[in-house]
Write a protein that holds these residues in place. Structure first.
Motif, PDB file in Angstrom:
ATOM      1  N   GLY A   4       2.206 -11.789  -9.869  1.00  0.00           N
ATOM      2  CA  GLY A   4       1.494 -10.526  -9.776  1.00  0.00           C
ATOM      3  C   GLY A   4       2.250  -9.435  -9.047  1.00  0.00           C
ATOM      4  O   GLY A   4       3.260  -9.691  -8.376  1.00  0.00           O
ATOM      5  N   PRO A   5       1.775  -8.200  -9.155  1.00  0.00           N
ATOM      6  CA  PRO A   5       2.502  -7.051  -8.599  1.00  0.00           C
ATOM      7  C   PRO A   5       2.631  -7.063  -7.086  1.00  0.00           C
ATOM      8  O   PRO A   5       3.647  -6.616  -6.539  1.00  0.00           O
ATOM      9  N   ILE A   6       1.614  -7.562  -6.376  1.00  0.00           N
ATOM     10  CA  ILE A   6       1.683  -7.553  -4.909  1.00  0.00           C
ATOM     11  C   ILE A   6       2.728  -8.557  -4.424  1.00  0.00           C
ATOM     12  O   ILE A   6       3.506  -8.284  -3.513  1.00  0.00           O
ATOM     13  N   THR A   7       2.764  -9.726  -5.068  1.00  0.00           N
ATOM     14  CA  THR A   7       3.735 -10.751  -4.672  1.00  0.00           C
ATOM     15  C   THR A   7       5.149 -10.345  -5.049  1.00  0.00           C
ATOM     16  O   THR A   7       6.094 -10.557  -4.264  1.00  0.00           O
ATOM     17  N   ILE A   8       5.335  -9.774  -6.228  1.00  0.00           N
ATOM     18  CA  ILE A   8       6.671  -9.291  -6.591  1.00  0.00           C
ATOM     19  C   ILE A   8       7.138  -8.260  -5.576  1.00  0.00           C
ATOM     20  O   ILE A   8       8.294  -8.275  -5.136  1.00  0.00           O
ATOM     21  N   TYR A   9       6.246  -7.372  -5.171  1.00  0.00           N
ATOM     22  CA  TYR A   9       6.595  -6.368  -4.159  1.00  0.00           C
ATOM     23  C   TYR A   9       6.944  -7.046  -2.832  1.00  0.00           C
ATOM     24  O   TYR A   9       7.988  -6.763  -2.229  1.00  0.00           O
ATOM     25  N   ASN A  10       6.067  -7.922  -2.357  1.00  0.00           N
ATOM     26  CA  ASN A  10       6.241  -8.509  -1.023  1.00  0.00           C
ATOM     27  C   ASN A  10       7.465  -9.401  -0.930  1.00  0.00           C
ATOM     28  O   ASN A  10       8.031  -9.563   0.158  1.00  0.00           O
ATOM     29  N   TRP A  11       7.874 -10.003  -2.036  1.00  0.00           N
ATOM     30  CA  TRP A  11       8.990 -10.946  -2.000  1.00  0.00           C
ATOM     31  C   TRP A  11      10.262 -10.377  -2.613  1.00  0.00           C
ATOM     32  O   TRP A  11      11.139 -11.124  -3.045  1.00  0.00           O
ATOM     33  N   SER A  12      10.365  -9.051  -2.642  1.00  0.00           N
ATOM     34  CA  SER A  12      11.589  -8.382  -3.084  1.00  0.00           C
ATOM     35  C   SER A  12      12.104  -7.495  -1.964  1.00  0.00           C
ATOM     36  O   SER A  12      11.382  -7.162  -1.023  1.00  0.00           O
ATOM     37  N   PHE A  13      13.381  -7.107  -2.066  1.00  0.00           N
ATOM     38  CA  PHE A  13      13.874  -5.994  -1.276  1.00  0.00           C
ATOM     39  C   PHE A  13      13.498  -4.733  -2.053  1.00  0.00           C
ATOM     40  O   PHE A  13      13.972  -4.511  -3.171  1.00  0.00           O
ATOM     41  N   VAL A  14      12.633  -3.908  -1.459  1.00  0.00           N
ATOM     42  CA  VAL A  14      11.996  -2.834  -2.209  1.00  0.00           C
ATOM     43  C   VAL A  14      12.525  -1.474  -1.781  1.00  0.00           C
ATOM     44  O   VAL A  14      12.715  -1.216  -0.587  1.00  0.00           O
ATOM     45  N   ARG A  15      12.754  -0.610  -2.764  1.00  0.00           N
ATOM     46  CA  ARG A  15      13.177   0.760  -2.492  1.00  0.00           C
ATOM     47  C   ARG A  15      12.264   1.395  -1.443  1.00  0.00           C
ATOM     48  O   ARG A  15      11.056   1.151  -1.417  1.00  0.00           O
ATOM     49  N   ASP A  16      12.843   2.237  -0.617  1.00  0.00           N
ATOM     50  CA  ASP A  16      12.085   2.818   0.495  1.00  0.00           C
ATOM     51  C   ASP A  16      11.852   4.313   0.342  1.00  0.00           C
ATOM     52  O   ASP A  16      11.464   4.990   1.296  1.00  0.00           O
ATOM     53  N   ASP A  17      12.051   4.841  -0.887  1.00  0.00           N
ATOM     54  CA  ASP A  17      11.894   6.274  -1.090  1.00  0.00           C
ATOM     55  C   ASP A  17      10.547   6.643  -1.700  1.00  0.00           C
ATOM     56  O   ASP A  17      10.260   7.824  -1.887  1.00  0.00           O
ATOM     57  N   LEU A  18       9.716   5.632  -2.026  1.00  0.00           N
ATOM     58  CA  LEU A  18       8.398   5.871  -2.609  1.00  0.00           C
ATOM     59  C   LEU A  18       7.348   5.103  -1.820  1.00  0.00           C
ATOM     60  O   LEU A  18       7.641   4.042  -1.252  1.00  0.00           O
ATOM     61  N   PRO A  19       6.101   5.582  -1.815  1.00  0.00           N
ATOM     62  CA  PRO A  19       5.029   4.823  -1.166  1.00  0.00           C
ATOM     63  C   PRO A  19       4.828   3.466  -1.833  1.00  0.00           C
ATOM     64  O   PRO A  19       5.072   3.310  -3.036  1.00  0.00           O
ATOM     65  N   ARG A  20       4.359   2.521  -1.050  1.00  0.00           N
ATOM     66  CA  ARG A  20       4.103   1.171  -1.553  1.00  0.00           C
ATOM     67  C   ARG A  20       3.206   1.203  -2.789  1.00  0.00           C
ATOM     68  O   ARG A  20       3.474   0.500  -3.772  1.00  0.00           O
ATOM     69  N   SER A  21       2.141   1.980  -2.752  1.00  0.00           N
ATOM     70  CA  SER A  21       1.179   1.973  -3.849  1.00  0.00           C
ATOM     71  C   SER A  21       1.819   2.399  -5.163  1.00  0.00           C
ATOM     72  O   SER A  21       1.495   1.869  -6.231  1.00  0.00           O
ATOM     73  N   VAL A  22       2.733   3.354  -5.114  1.00  0.00           N
ATOM     74  CA  VAL A  22       3.388   3.831  -6.330  1.00  0.00           C
ATOM     75  C   VAL A  22       4.243   2.732  -6.943  1.00  0.00           C
ATOM     76  O   VAL A  22       4.207   2.485  -8.156  1.00  0.00           O
ATOM     77  N   VAL A  23       5.016   2.043  -6.101  1.00  0.00           N
ATOM     78  CA  VAL A  23       5.882   0.979  -6.604  1.00  0.00           C
ATOM     79  C   VAL A  23       5.042  -0.184  -7.142  1.00  0.00           C
ATOM     80  O   VAL A  23       5.335  -0.741  -8.209  1.00  0.00           O
TER      81      VAL A  23
END
Length: 812
Positions: free
Chosen positions: A596-615
């Motif tokens: 799911g989207p929350i787990t993919i987000y939480n377990w990746s190195f995520v870009r820091d130029d956009l808010p979490r909700s957008v990504v």
């Protein structure tokens, strides 16, 4: 006096090519003895210190290195070894939190297989040896490992101290040993690091009611002795980590802190203490900054602006040094050094500080070692990255700018500004099709065509399942043969046709095994997947994968999160071929499996130029397309796993609701496009669910499975206290243990849950995926699970309680 000094808070243990991991596993498998392990890891440890000196770190941490976990190291320093390992009560322990992507306490080398209930005794100096240390961390045949859970809101796991019946005693001055080693071997006057006493006790379990302050009073003089000996050895600074201060801090805790640090000052008046916090803002800023220490470290990256606001509102004591954590210690992106320099000037002005320590926001334990090994990445991505070594270089540049003027490092600052701007301007970060799709999202929460009560009846007719239907969570054993096949394909030794033939053969074999066992809802096994997040990161636009960006998850277990650097979209179906092939082999339903989207987000190195909700919503829209493709291919049950939903909760309760609202929105955006007949499943790892039960219900999944076999009684109370009306499977056996479950145990667990759940809701399943287990463990366990379900159905039939519909609404 200099205006600023560079300070590091901790360095990765694993090595550029995971040399540390390989040494540990060689020892555990008997290839090297304890003496060789210690001598070889000493070489690594010293090389890390030398590297930090070469990168111009002035306050270099010593004692942050560990052979497993720094919290476990602290417990052993004070003799806090669970009684079952030392001949006391033979109590069991369990994992508090599993990482589905790894499997708890399941490193790649086998655990030591003690045939007897061996107990461990301290040596002549009172210290316990490596055999006891690894036994507590990993368990033995006779004794369960100590619990393991997430280190605050990171993906690092620490070993939870168990204090039942224990009295602390100083066994070895570990910080002193590492301080002397650095001084004698390299001439480095290091900064010893130790977990503070309040954090240690707050993170422990087994403290009897009313005994917290008794234990604290026992620990304070032991810590004081450690500090006294450090001061006598010539140490100038010591770093005491108290990250617990970013959580709720009571008046009682403030009184404890004053007592602790007054005692430390009295014991070692010549030793400077850096009281270090991280991961969020401190909860009691005005009280914390008045503690009797010489410096206080604050996180100015992950504080949501609160530390800076408190600093500007209340100022900072003029007799203390501020440790300004301005370089992100948890993510991998290069800093715009002009932005960071402006922030430091703002901090310096607000603090009225004559001196600053410029630091990472936390230990660099949470990031990879160096970008030098990532030559295969596109230059615009590589140039936009900063791992541990590069972060230390960034700190050195900022210190020089503060001390000598910005012009002294103008070229370095300009290079960083250009690299960040180039990545931000790249087409991958400015995909208009993704922006258009996001713009079409309704601000209102996405909804299924019909409410659950209607879908339940539709699915009852569509899926003729028995009462208490059986299934598994998704993954099946990843044998050596499976891993070798994937490796041959990736290396080009096998072509696509050979690899697909292998996957089809393995899938068909396991479809037949599941049918023979009698499982009601099957899975294809996920044999094509290396990792439940990285697999999707390799196929979605906006992601890339590194060659060596490994970080420690727990013990020797390292993970390599995908790098989410751009706008996310689905390029082509990712899972349809494998799922459709599996479904073609059987008349039973086969679940499609997605992360799911929350787990993919939480377990990746995520870009820091956009808010979490957008990504998150970008990921959700990509998954929505995949869900639709699965449905169109005839896959009528689709599982979208969210094991990281609970662990992603912010550290401060006041931020929970916005996080949960955004998570629910993203999950529903992924899953609500399907018809009523299509059944949406999800899976979550064990955690405290009672306080987020409404959010779980709001996901609106038709069936949820929860990892709970080891904590079943605790979890069931969440459903006693709340109302949950959808299908649910509380894992009936523990997949992290090699022991085979007894039918009576499974039936007992299910019956306990059925005291508070309607049998029509309940599914029978393991508590997590079976990827890490051996086939000879999995097959008999699943047979026992199915036999238990059959027996329970018969019991309900005899009692006249079989109401005709399973959790999916099927017929009994």
């Amino acid at each position: 006096m200099s205006q600023a000094k560079s300070s590091n808070l901790g360095y990765p243990r694993i090595g550029e090519k995971r040399e540390w991991k390989k040494l540990l596993e060689a020892h555990w498998s008997g290839k090297i003895d304890a003496a060789e392990l210690e001598s070889e890891t000493k070489k690594l440890r010293l090389s890390y210190l030398q590297k930090q000196r070469d990168l111009q770190a002035e306050l270099i941490p010593v004692g942050d290195f560990s052979l497993y976990d720094h919290v476990l190291d602290t417990a052993f320093t004070f003799g806090l070894v669970p009684q079952r390992f030392t001949g006391g009560a033979n109590t069991a322990a369990h994992d508090e939190n599993c990482n589905c992507a790894t499997g708890a306490h399941d490193e790649e080398a086998p655990a030591s297989a003690d045939a007897e209930a061996k107990v461990f005794a301290p040596g002549e100096n009172g210290a316990y040896g490596l055999d006891a240390y690894f036994a507590v961390a990993r368990g033995t045949k006779a004794f369960a490992a100590s619990p393991m859970t997430k280190w605050f809101d990171t993906n690092y796991h620490y070993i939870v101290p168990e204090l039942q019946g224990l009295t602390p005693k100083l066994t070895v001055n570990r910080p002193l040993a590492f301080y002397l080693e650095a001084k004698e071997e390299l001439g480095i006057d290091g900064k010893p690091v130790i977990v503070g006493p309040l954090t240690l006790l707050k993170l422990a379990r087994g403290i009897e009611e009313g005994k917290f302050d008794t234990l604290l009073d026992q620990l304070i003089p032991l810590y004081a002795q450690v500090l006294k000996e450090l001061g006598e050895a010539g140490a100038t600074w010591v770093q005491i980590d108290e990250p617990i201060l970013v959580l709720e801090t009571s008046d009682e805790d403030i009184a404890r802190l004053n007592k602790i640090y007054a005692a430390f000052r009295a014991a070692a008046p010549g030793l400077n203490i850096l009281l270090q916090t991280y991961f969020e803002s401190v909860s009691r800023y005005e009280d914390i900054v008045q503690l009797p220490v010489q410096a206080i470290g604050l996180d100015f990256v992950h504080d949501r602006g609160r530390n800076l606001a408190a600093l500007e509102r209340h100022g900072f004591p003029q007799d203390k040094i501020l440790g300004a954590g301005v370089i992100d210690g948890r993510n991998i992106w290069r800093s715009d050094l002009q932005v960071k320099l402006d922030l430091l000037r703002r901090i310096k002005q607000a603090a009225g500080a004559k001196e600053l320590f410029v630091q990472p926001s936390s230990s660099l334990l949470h990031v990879p070692v160096t970008t030098r090994s990532e030559q295969a990445l596109e230059s615009k991505i590589r140039d936009g990255l900063s791992f541990a070594d590069e972060k230390l270089t960034e700190i050195a540049v900022l210190v020089k700018a503060l001390n000598e003027g910005e012009e002294a490092v103008a070229a370095e600052i300009a290079e960083s500004v250009q690299a960040v701007a180039a990545l931000n301007a790249s087409p991958e970060r400015n995909d208009e099709s993704v922006r258009d799709a996001l713009g079409k999202l309704d601000a209102r929460r996405p909804e299924r065509l019909s409410p659950y009560a209607v879908r339940r009846d539709v699915q009852a007719k569509h899926w003729p399942l028995p009462l208490l239907p059986t299934t598994t969570i998704g993954s099946l054993p990843q044998t050596t043969e499976v891993r070798q096949a994937r490796s041959k394909w990736k290396k080009g030794e096998w072509n696509e046709e050979q690899y697909v033939q292998f996957l089809h053969a393995e899938t068909e074999r396991w479809i037949r095994i599941q049918e023979e066992i009698g499982i009601d809802v099957l899975v294809h096994g996920e044999f094509e997947r290396n990792d439940m997040v990285e697999y999707f990161g390799e196929q979605l636009a906006g992601f890339t994968t590194s060659g060596f960006a490994w970080v420690q998850s727990y013990g020797s277990r390292c993970v390599k999160p995908p790098i989410l650097y751009g706008d996310v979209k689905l390029l082509s179906p990712m899972t349809v071929t494998e799922s459709a092939y599996a479904q073609s082999l059987t008349d039973k339903p086969v679940k499609g499996m997605l992360t799911g989207p929350i787990t993919i987000y939480n377990w990746s190195f995520v870009r820091d130029d956009l808010p979490r909700s957008v990504v998150q919503n970008q990921i959700a829209l990509a998954l929505r397309s995949e869900v639709s493709a699965l449905e169109e291919a005839g896959i009528g049950m689709i599982q979208v796993d969210e094991p990281a939903l609970r662990e992603g909760l912010p550290l401060k309760h006041e931020d929970w609701q916005s996080y949960l609202d955004e998570a629910v929105y993203a999950f529903r955006a992924s899953t609500t496009s399907v018809q009523d007949e299509t059944q949406i499943h999800t899976h979550m790892c064990y955690a405290e669910f009672g306080d987020i039960i409404q959010a779980i219900s709001d996901l609106d999944a038709d069936v949820i499975s929860i990892e709970a076999a080891r904590s079943h009684g605790d979890l069931v109370t969440a459903f006693e206290d709340g109302t949950y009306d959808k299908g649910i499977g509380l894992g009936v056996f523990d997949i992290h243990s090699p022991r085979l479950p007894e039918q009576s145990e499974i039936e007992s667990i299910a019956q306990r849950a059925l005291e508070v759940l309607d049998p029509a809701q309940f599914w029978i399943n393991p508590d997590c995926g079976l990827k890490t287990r051996r086939e000879e463990e999995v097959i008999p366990s699943l047979k026992t699970m199915v036999a238990s379900a059959v027996a329970l159905r018969e019991q309900f039939a005899k009692a006249g309680a079989a109401g005709g519909a399973g959790a999916a609404g099927g017929n009994s």
